[in-house]
Design a protein around this motif. Structure first.
Motif, PDB file in Angstrom:
ATOM      1  N   THR A  90     -40.114  -1.117  -3.624  1.00 28.54           N
ATOM      2  CA  THR A  90     -39.329  -1.496  -4.793  1.00 28.54           C
ATOM      3  C   THR A  90     -38.217  -2.460  -4.397  1.00 28.54           C
ATOM      4  OG1 THR A  90     -39.815   0.601  -5.874  1.00 28.54           O
ATOM      5  CG2 THR A  90     -37.921  -0.607  -6.699  1.00 28.54           C
ATOM      6  N   ALA A  91     -37.551  -2.184  -3.276  1.00 31.37           N
ATOM      7  CA  ALA A  91     -36.481  -3.067  -2.803  1.00 31.37           C
ATOM      8  C   ALA A  91     -37.029  -4.452  -2.466  1.00 31.37           C
ATOM      9  CB  ALA A  91     -35.793  -2.453  -1.588  1.00 31.37           C
ATOM     10  N   LEU A  92     -38.169  -4.510  -1.786  1.00 28.77           N
ATOM     11  CA  LEU A  92     -38.752  -5.806  -1.435  1.00 28.77           C
ATOM     12  C   LEU A  92     -39.191  -6.587  -2.676  1.00 28.77           C
ATOM     13  CD1 LEU A  92     -40.770  -4.874   1.768  1.00 28.77           C
ATOM     14  CD2 LEU A  92     -38.717  -6.296   1.618  1.00 28.77           C
ATOM     15  N   SER A  93     -39.764  -5.887  -3.654  1.00 28.65           N
ATOM     16  CA  SER A  93     -40.164  -6.591  -4.877  1.00 28.65           C
ATOM     17  C   SER A  93     -38.928  -7.056  -5.646  1.00 28.65           C
ATOM     18  CB  SER A  93     -41.050  -5.715  -5.760  1.00 28.65           C
ATOM     19  OG  SER A  93     -40.338  -4.599  -6.254  1.00 28.65           O
ATOM     20  N   GLY A  94     -37.851  -6.292  -5.605  1.00 27.14           N
ATOM     21  CA  GLY A  94     -36.592  -6.722  -6.234  1.00 27.14           C
ATOM     22  C   GLY A  94     -36.029  -7.963  -5.571  1.00 27.14           C
ATOM     23  N   LEU A  95     -36.111  -8.018  -4.243  1.00 32.90           N
ATOM     24  CA  LEU A  95     -35.660  -9.216  -3.532  1.00 32.90           C
ATOM     25  C   LEU A  95     -36.503 -10.430  -3.916  1.00 32.90           C
ATOM     26  CD1 LEU A  95     -34.953  -7.787   0.032  1.00 32.90           C
ATOM     27  CD2 LEU A  95     -33.279  -8.756  -1.562  1.00 32.90           C
ATOM     28  N   ALA A  96     -37.816 -10.244  -3.995  1.00 29.55           N
ATOM     29  CA  ALA A  96     -38.700 -11.351  -4.375  1.00 29.55           C
ATOM     30  C   ALA A  96     -38.385 -11.841  -5.788  1.00 29.55           C
ATOM     31  CB  ALA A  96     -40.160 -10.923  -4.265  1.00 29.55           C
ATOM     32  N   MET A  97     -38.174 -10.905  -6.724  1.00 23.69           N
ATOM     33  CA  MET A  97     -37.851 -11.304  -8.093  1.00 23.69           C
ATOM     34  C   MET A  97     -36.482 -11.970  -8.163  1.00 23.69           C
ATOM     35  SD  MET A  97     -39.450  -8.385 -10.589  1.00 23.69           S
ATOM     36  CE  MET A  97     -38.861  -6.963  -9.711  1.00 23.69           C
ATOM     37  N   GLY A  98     -35.521 -11.441  -7.390  1.00 22.25           N
ATOM     38  CA  GLY A  98     -34.184 -12.041  -7.380  1.00 22.25           C
ATOM     39  C   GLY A  98     -34.209 -13.456  -6.830  1.00 22.25           C
TER      40      GLY A  98
END
Length: 132
Positions: free
Chosen positions: A81-89
């Motif tokens: 979830t953290a990695l996908s949040g970084l990608a979206m950010g």
């Protein structure tokens, strides 16, 4: 097919897909794109069915999808979830920069996503720090 013997509900992921897909299909229908709306209904019905089957498997992903699992599986879910949040950010930041360059400083919807992400991050830090 294996039976679910760990904690959690295998309908969780399927329900999220069905509700989100149904809302998107309804909005698309209201927007006048009837063929696309029907295609979205078919796609999300298939995706929800596959998620239901996959969540019933005895695997790490199955445990995460049924909102259950042990500490290691929950850590995998949190990290993903953290990695996908970084990608979206990062995508929102790049989108805001490109939008500003093309639209004479107007960052549009990407700027809103960046703002919401920043505020959510700051509030999360505040709340999590007080809890620990």
């Amino acid at each position: 097919m294996t039976h679910v013997n760990a904690g959690g509900h295998r309908t969780a992921s399927a329900a999220v897909l069905a509700l989100g897909g149904g809302a998107l299909a309804a909005a698309t229908w209201v927007g006048g794109e009837h063929i696309l709306s029907i295609g979205l209904i078919a796609f999300y019905a298939l995706a929800a069915g596959l998620a239901y089957v996959w969540a019933g498997r005895d695997s790490d992903v199955g445990a995460i999808m049924r909102v259950g699992g042990d500490e290691r599986q929950r850590r995998l879910d949190r990290d993903a979830t953290a990695l996908s949040g970084l990608a979206m950010g990062l995508t929102a930041i790049v989108g805001a920069i490109v939008s500003a360059a093309r639209n004479h400083g107007d960052i549009g919807g990407y700027g809103l996503i960046c703002f919401v992400g920043g505020v959510a991050y700051a509030l999360s830090l505040f709340i999590l720090r007080r809890r620990s």
